[in-house]
Design a protein around this motif. Structure first.
Motif, mmCIF file in Angstrom:
data_model
loop_
_atom_site.group_PDB
_atom_site.id
_atom_site.type_symbol
_atom_site.label_atom_id
_atom_site.label_comp_id
_atom_site.label_asym_id
_atom_site.label_seq_id
_atom_site.Cartn_x
_atom_site.Cartn_y
_atom_site.Cartn_z
ATOM 1 N N THR A 90 0.815 -1.220 0.000
ATOM 2 C CA THR A 90 0.000 0.000 0.000
ATOM 3 C C THR A 90 0.843 1.261 0.000
ATOM 4 O OG1 THR A 90 -0.213 0.183 2.427
ATOM 5 C CG2 THR A 90 -1.828 -1.201 1.274
ATOM 6 N N ASP A 91 2.088 1.162 0.448
ATOM 7 C CA ASP A 91 2.950 2.343 0.404
ATOM 8 C C ASP A 91 3.174 2.779 -1.049
ATOM 9 O OD1 ASP A 91 3.122 2.159 3.169
ATOM 10 O OD2 ASP A 91 4.950 0.958 3.112
ATOM 11 N N ILE A 92 3.193 1.821 -1.948
ATOM 12 C CA ILE A 92 3.306 2.125 -3.377
ATOM 13 C C ILE A 92 1.987 2.655 -3.905
ATOM 14 C CG2 ILE A 92 3.778 1.144 -5.662
ATOM 15 C CD1 ILE A 92 5.503 -0.982 -4.134
ATOM 16 N N TYR A 93 0.886 2.018 -3.523
ATOM 17 C CA TYR A 93 -0.418 2.462 -4.014
ATOM 18 C C TYR A 93 -0.711 3.905 -3.593
ATOM 19 C CZ TYR A 93 -1.143 -2.616 -4.571
ATOM 20 O OH TYR A 93 -1.027 -3.942 -4.907
ATOM 21 N N LYS A 94 -0.400 4.219 -2.350
ATOM 22 C CA LYS A 94 -0.718 5.565 -1.851
ATOM 23 C C LYS A 94 0.086 6.644 -2.567
ATOM 24 C CE LYS A 94 -0.552 3.967 2.452
ATOM 25 N NZ LYS A 94 -0.558 3.835 3.928
ATOM 26 N N VAL A 95 1.360 6.357 -2.837
ATOM 27 C CA VAL A 95 2.143 7.387 -3.519
ATOM 28 C C VAL A 95 1.728 7.491 -4.988
ATOM 29 C CG1 VAL A 95 4.161 6.029 -4.264
ATOM 30 C CG2 VAL A 95 4.437 8.419 -3.618
ATOM 31 N N ILE A 96 1.254 6.402 -5.593
ATOM 32 C CA ILE A 96 0.693 6.500 -6.946
ATOM 33 C C ILE A 96 -0.543 7.385 -6.922
ATOM 34 C CG2 ILE A 96 -0.487 5.227 -8.789
ATOM 35 C CD1 ILE A 96 1.403 2.889 -8.265
ATOM 36 N N GLU A 97 -1.367 7.223 -5.900
ATOM 37 C CA GLU A 97 -2.557 8.074 -5.779
ATOM 38 C C GLU A 97 -2.150 9.544 -5.615
ATOM 39 O OE1 GLU A 97 -6.538 8.670 -2.959
ATOM 40 O OE2 GLU A 97 -5.186 6.973 -2.591
ATOM 41 N N GLY A 98 -1.207 9.799 -4.707
ATOM 42 C CA GLY A 98 -0.755 11.173 -4.511
ATOM 43 C C GLY A 98 -0.136 11.752 -5.765
ATOM 44 N N ALA A 99 0.684 10.960 -6.459
ATOM 45 C CA ALA A 99 1.312 11.431 -7.695
ATOM 46 C C ALA A 99 0.259 11.699 -8.770
ATOM 47 C CB ALA A 99 2.320 10.397 -8.179
ATOM 48 N N CYS A 404 7.415 0.572 9.248
ATOM 49 C CA CYS A 404 5.978 0.602 8.938
ATOM 50 C C CYS A 404 5.702 2.005 8.397
ATOM 51 C CB CYS A 404 5.151 0.321 10.189
ATOM 52 S SG CYS A 404 3.374 0.466 9.926
ATOM 53 N N ALA A 405 5.683 2.145 7.073
ATOM 54 C CA ALA A 405 5.727 3.469 6.435
ATOM 55 C C ALA A 405 4.380 3.904 5.878
ATOM 56 C CB ALA A 405 6.783 3.469 5.331
ATOM 57 N N CYS A 406 3.317 3.660 6.638
ATOM 58 C CA CYS A 406 1.989 4.019 6.124
ATOM 59 C C CYS A 406 1.789 5.533 6.042
ATOM 60 C CB CYS A 406 0.901 3.392 6.973
ATOM 61 S SG CYS A 406 1.027 3.736 8.730
ATOM 62 N N CYS A 407 2.423 6.291 6.942
ATOM 63 C CA CYS A 407 2.151 7.726 7.013
ATOM 64 C C CYS A 407 2.737 8.546 5.863
ATOM 65 C CB CYS A 407 2.623 8.283 8.355
ATOM 66 S SG CYS A 407 1.755 7.585 9.781
ATOM 67 N N PRO A 408 3.986 8.346 5.446
ATOM 68 C CA PRO A 408 4.509 9.183 4.363
ATOM 69 C C PRO A 408 3.674 9.132 3.088
ATOM 70 C CG PRO A 408 6.316 8.076 5.478
ATOM 71 C CD PRO A 408 5.050 7.497 6.038
ATOM 72 N N GLY A 409 3.301 7.941 2.647
ATOM 73 C CA GLY A 409 2.480 7.832 1.444
ATOM 74 C C GLY A 409 1.121 8.471 1.624
ATOM 75 N N ASN A 410 0.564 8.333 2.809
ATOM 76 C CA ASN A 410 -0.732 8.938 3.088
ATOM 77 C C ASN A 410 -0.652 10.462 2.997
ATOM 78 O OD1 ASN A 410 -3.345 8.068 3.462
ATOM 79 N ND2 ASN A 410 -3.070 7.472 5.596
ATOM 80 N N VAL A 411 0.463 11.013 3.472
ATOM 81 C CA VAL A 411 0.664 12.458 3.397
ATOM 82 C C VAL A 411 0.709 12.916 1.941
ATOM 83 C CG1 VAL A 411 2.335 14.302 3.809
ATOM 84 C CG2 VAL A 411 1.743 12.729 5.657
ATOM 85 N N THR A 412 1.383 12.148 1.081
ATOM 86 C CA THR A 412 1.499 12.578 -0.321
ATOM 87 C C THR A 412 0.127 12.707 -0.974
ATOM 88 O OG1 THR A 412 1.693 10.345 -1.296
ATOM 89 C CG2 THR A 412 3.731 11.415 -0.567
ATOM 90 N N ARG A 413 -0.755 11.750 -0.716
ATOM 91 C CA ARG A 413 -2.054 11.808 -1.387
ATOM 92 C C ARG A 413 -2.950 12.864 -0.756
ATOM 93 N NH1 ARG A 413 -6.303 7.216 0.114
ATOM 94 N NH2 ARG A 413 -6.015 7.054 2.362
#
Length: 800
Positions: A90-99, A404-413
Motif C-alpha cells: 500500500t505504500d506504493i499504491y498511496k504514492v501513486i494516488e498522490g502522484a 511501517c511506512a503508512c504515514c509518508p504515502g498517506n501524506v502525499t495523497r
C-alpha cells in the motif's frame, strides 16, 4: 468522458454523474481540480509535496524493497519478501494516488512514466483471477503467520482487503489523471474477485483493517456498478456479527468488531481503522439513505469530540493499540495521534459536513489539518512523524522513513488534494469552508461563478473574496464559515474552553460596506442577487486565546494551552532557556505576537514573560522571570532535539522544576539497544511502573535477552548505592520487570561485579535499591536479564 464530471463523482460530489447515482450527499465538495491554489501557506506545502515528498516516497519504496516485493510476486526477481509487513504494497499504491492527484494539477511526463513502470510491475504481480497480494503470491516464508495458509483465511491480520482498498483508490486517481485504464483494469479485476468470493453463503468475514470499503465506493462512483457499493455495505454490516453469522469469535474493540456498527456509540480500538470505517459508513449512508448509519455516526462523533479528541485534532491516546483510550484519557507525552489517524479524521469530518451542513465538522477538520496532521510532515517535506505527541522531553525527532511506512504515502495523497476541502455547493448555496489564496470555478444551479480568495491566513484573519459571474445571477447564497474559535468556542463540547473573553467579533463587508449577519450552523449566510465583481471581506479576530481542558482530563489539570486563529501553539526548550517542562505561565502574563519571516519558513510567534521554576537541594521552589516564546505546534522539532509542551503549567502544583546537579547530571548514558537511554536520569518521578506520561527507556523489541545501560562519568566517582525504578506495561505492552539484574563497575579495562549482600529487587511501582561496598570508578553498568518473551525497561535511576 468528461474528466471534471468524473472527478465530481469520485470525490463524493456532483449533481450530475454519468453512472446516475440514485442518492448522494446533499452538499457536494468542489473538486480540487477546479480550485487553483495560487500562493501562500498551502501553495508552498503542495509544491513541496510535488517536488520533494512524492519523488522521495517513490525512491524510498524502491530502496527499501517494497517495489522488489511486487517484482518477486511478478516473477521478475527471486528471493524472500524484503520488508516486514504484508501491507507494504500500500505504500506504493498511496504514492501513486498522490502522484496522480499531482499530475491533475501539473502535468509531469517523467512522473507519469514512473507511474507507468510501477503499474506494469503491479499488473505482472496480479494472479490470473484478479488476486493481488505480493506476500502470498511471492510465497513469503517469514510472513506465514500474518497471511494465513490460504486466501482470506486470516483477514484479522493479513491486510489483503486493506491492500485492495488502497489499490482501488490509487487506480481511480490514476485513471482520472491520465485517462489510462492500465491500473483501473487491474483494480476492477480484483474488485470483481471480491464480489465473487465474499457475501452470504460465501466468505463472511469483514476486513481486519478497514479501507476497502472506501475504495469500493470510489469504484461504484466511477462505474455505476452497484455490486461494488453493495459489497462495501456488506463489509460494514457484518462487522460485529461474527458469532451470529458463522460462529466466529469477535476480533474485539481493536478492530471495531465488538458490536454491529449501528450499535456502536463510542470510539474504541485502532484509531486509523476507526476513522476509515466512520468515513465509509458516511459514504454508504449518503449513497443508500441508511438513517441507522447516520445515527450511529452522530453518537460516535459526539463521544470523540466531547471525550477523546486532542486539542490539536489528533486521535489516539495510546501507542499500545495505536488508538483510543477510555473517556477523558488524553495523556500528552505518550499521546499517539498517528498522522494517518489525523488524515482519517479529516476524511470523516468532511463527510459529516456533507451530510449535515454544519460548521462544527469543518471546525474539527481545520483544527486537525493545521495542527495534528501538518505536524506529521516536516517543512522540508522529507522527514516524518508517525505519532504526534503534545509533550516531549527532548527525545523526539522526525524520521526519514519508517519500517511501517503508512504515514509518508498517506501524506502525499492528502496534501496533493487539500484543495478539495475549501468549498462545497448545493443547488442554491456556496459554502466557503477554508481560507487560503485560490481561484475556484463553481456552479450553483444555473449560475457559473468564479470565486477568488486573497488572504494571508492563518497569520492574518482578513479574507477577501472576489465574485465573478459568467452570466447574470439569479440569486444564490454564499455561506461563510465563522470558525468556532472566532465565536468563543474551541470545539462543540465542554472538552476545552477559552478562558479569555473575546476582544472583538468577526466583521463582514460587501463592497466596502459592513453588513449585519446571523450565524446559523457555523455559517454566515449571505443571500442576494450577486453582481459581477462584487467583493466580500471577512475579518476574523486573530487573538491569542488561553485554553483550559475539562477537569476530567487529568493530564491537563493546572495547565493552559495557547491558540491563535486555527493554530495551536507549543513551547520549545530551544526558545525558553533550554527547557519547556519548568515554565510557569501565570494568568496575568501579557502575550504579544510577532511574525518572524526567517524562522521555520515564516511563522507568527507568541511572546511574553513567564517564570522558570527551579528546586533547591532542600526542595524549595524558586521562580525566575524569563522571556517566553511559543511557536505553532506543527513547526516543532525542526531545530534539533529539544523539550516541547502544548499544555503549559499555570499552577505551581503541576510545574516540573529543574533540579540542581547530581552524579548523573553530566554523565553519558548509553545502552546495549534502544533509544534515548538518557531519560532514565531526567529526575522526573513516575507515578507507577506503567506511567506513560513521563519518559521511560526500554529494550523492546529485544525479548528474553541480556541487556545493559552504561553510565560514564566525567571524573572518578565514589558509588555505593543504585536505585532502579522499573518500567512495566503489563496489560498494554510487552515490557516487564526483569527476571534478574546486577551492577558492575569498571576497573581499568575490566568490568567487575559490585560486592553486596542485598537482594536485587524486581518489584513494580517503587525504587529497587541495592547498597554495595563503595567503588571508585568512571563507569558503571546495570545489566539485566529480561523475562522470556518480554523486554525490559527502566523509568528512572538514582546513584549515591
Amino acid at each position: 468522458m468528461n474528466k471534471i464530471i468524473l472527478l465530481l463523482m469520485i470525490l463524493n460530489i456532483g449533481s450530475q454523474t454519468v453512472c446516475q447515482v440514485k442518492k448522494d450527499y446533499p452538499i457536494q465538495p468542489v473538486p480540487f481540480t477546479q480550485v487553483h491554489i495560487t500562493d501562500g501557506f498551502w501553495f508552498d506545502r503542495m509544491e513541496t509535496n510535488r517536488t520533494v515528498t512524492i519523488p522521495y516516497a517513490i525512491k524510498m519504496n524502491e530502496t527499501t524493497g517494497r517495489v522488489t516485493n511486487l517484482e518477486i510476486a511478478a516473477g521478475l526477481k527471486t528471493g524472500e519478501y524484503c520488508t516486514r509487513y504484508p501491507f507494504d504494497d500500500t505504500d506504493i499504491y498511496k504514492v501513486i494516488e498522490g502522484a496522480s492527484y499531482s499530475l491533475m494539477l501539473k502535468p509531469d511526463k517523467e512522473l507519469e512514466k514512473k507511474l507507468d513502470e510501477l503499474i506494469d510491475i503491479i499488473a505482472k504481480a496480479q494472479e490470473p483471477d484478479g488476486y493481488i497480494y505480493s506476500a502470498r503470491t511471492g510465497k513469503s516464508d517469514k510472513l506465514k503467520g500474518w497471511i494465513g495458509p490460504e486466501r482470506w483465511s486470516n483477514l484479522q491480520s493479513s491486510h489483503e482487503l486493506y491492500n485492495a482498498g488502497h489499490m482501488f483508490e490509487a487506480a481511480v486517481a490514476h485513471f482520472m489523471a491520465t485517462n489510462k485504464k492500465s491500473f483501473l483494469t487491474i483494480a476492477l479485476k480484483c474488485a470483481d474477485l471480491l464480489v465473487k468470493d465474499f457475501g452470504p453463503g460465501k466468505v463472511q468475514l469483514p476486513p481486519g483493517h478497514q479501507e476497502v470499503e472506501l475504495g469500493l465506493v470510489k469504484l461504484y462512483r466511477l462505474t455505476g456498478e452497484e455490486k461494488y457499493l453493495n459489497l462495501a455495505k456488506y463489509f460494514l454490516d457484518i462487522r460485529g456479527r461474527g458469532k451470529e453469522l458463522t460462529g466466529r469469535e469477535s476480533w474485539g474493540e481493536y478492530s471495531q468488531d465488538h458490536k454491529p456498527i449501528i450499535e456502536q456509540d463510542e470510539a474504541v480500538g485502532h484509531a486509523v481503522r476507526a476513522g476509515y470505517m466512520y468515513s465509509a459508513i458516511a459514504d454508504v449512508a449518503a449513497l443508500t439513505g441508511d438513517e441507522s448509519y447516520i445515527k450511529a455516526l452522530d453518537k460516535i462523533w459526539n463521544n470523540v469530540v466531547s471525550k477523546k479528541l486532542y486539542l490539536t485534532g489528533g486521535l489516539g491516546a495510546t501507542g499500545s493499540w495505536e488508538g483510543f483510550g477510555p473517556n477523558y484519557d488524553l495523556p500528552n507525552a505518550s499521546a499517539y495521534n498517528e498522522t494517518c489517524a489525523s488524515i482519517a479524521n479529516v476524511y470523516w469530518n468532511h463527510r459529516m459536513f456533507l451530510l449535515k451542513g454544519e460548521g462544527k465538522y469543518i471546525d474539527i477538520l481545520e483544527r486537525t489539518l493545521y495542527n495534528a496532521l501538518l505536524s506529521g510532515i516536516s517543512i522540508s517535506g522529507d522527514k516524518f512523524f508517525y505519532p504526534n505527541p503534545l509533550e516531549s522531553f527532548g527525545t523526539h525527532e522526525r524520521s526519514a522513513w519508517f519500517e511501517c511506512a503508512c504515514c509518508p504515502g498517506n501524506v502525499t495523497r492528502f496534501i496533493a488534494s487539500v484543495a478539495n476541502y475549501i468549498y462545497a455547493v448545493n443547488s442554491k448555496e456556496i459554502y466557503v469552508n477554508l481560507f487560503t489564496n485560490n481561484k475556484a470555478d463553481l456552479k450553483v444551479g444555473n449560475d457559473e461563478v468564479v470565486l477568488s480568495q486573497t488572504t494571508n491566513y492563518p497569520w492574518d484573519g482578513k479574507v477577501v473574496l472576489n465574485v465573478n459571474l459568467k452570466n447574470q445571477s439569479k440569486g444564490f447564497s454564499i455561506n461563510l464559515r465563522i470558525p468556532g474559535w472566532a465565536q468563543d468556542e474551541v470545539v462543540a463540547s465542554d472538552l476545552y474552553q477559552f478562558i479569555d473573553k473575546p476582544k472583538s467579533k468577526t466583521t463582514i463587508r460587501i463592497n466596502g460596506k459592513q453588513i449585519d449577519y446571523n450565524v446559523e450552523n457555523g455559517f454566515a449566510k449571505i443571500s442576494r442577487t450577486w453582481n459581477d465583481k462584487d467583493v466580500i471581506e471577512l475579518i476574523l479576530p486573530m487573538e491569542v486565546k488561553r485554553i483550559v481542558a475539562n477537569n476530567n482530563v487529568e493530564a491537563d489539570r493546572g495547565r493552559i494551552a495557547l491558540q491563535r486563529g486555527p493554530l495551536v501553539y507549543c513551547t520549545e526548550g530551544i526558545d525558553n532557556n533550554g527547557y519547556a517542562r519548568n515554565i510557569l505561565l501565570t494568568g496575568d502574563s501579557k502575550l504579544n505576537t510577532d511574525f518572524q519571516k526567517n524562522l521555520l519558513s515564516g511563522v507568527e510567534i507568541i511572546t511574553g514573560k513567564a517564570y522558570g521554576v527551579k528546586s533547591s537541594d532542600k526542595n524549595i521552589l524558586t521562580k525566575e522571570e524569563q522571556n517566553f516564546v511559543a511557536i505553532p505546534y506543527y513547526a516543532w522539532a525542526h531545530r534539533g532535539k529539544t523539550e516541547m509542551s502544548v499544555w503549559i503549567a499555570n499552577d505551581e502544583k503541576v510545574v516540573r522544576p529543574l533540579y540542581g546537579s547530581d552524579l548523573l547530571s553530566n554523565a553519558q548514558i548509553t545502552a546495549s539497544a534502544g533509544k534515548n537511554p538518557e531519560v532514565i536520569a531526567d529526575r522526573l518521578e513516575p507515578k507507577n511502573s506503567i506511567d506513560h506520561s513521563l519518559p521511560f527507556f526500554h529494550w523492546w523489541p529485544n525479548k528474553g535477552t541480556a541487556e545493559s545501560v552504561q553510565i560514564d562519568f566525567q571524573n572518578l566517582e565514589e558509588i555505593s548505592q543504585v536505585d532502579v525504578y522499573w518500567f512495566d506495561d503489563t496489560g498494554i505492552g510487552e515490557c516487564r520487570i526483569p527476571s534478574s539484574w546486577k551492577v558492575f563497575y569498571k576497573e581499568g579495562d575490566k568490568w567487575r561485579e559490585v560486592y553486596t549482600v542485598d537482594k536485587y529487587g524486581v518489584e513494580k511501582d517503587k525504587y529497587n535499591s541495592v547498597t554495595f561496598e563503595t567503588v571508585r570508578t568512571k563507569s558503571l553498568k546495570i545489566e539485566i536479564h529480561s523475562q522470556p518473551d518480554f523486554a525490559g525497561g527502566i523509568h528512572e535511576i538514582k546513584i549515591k
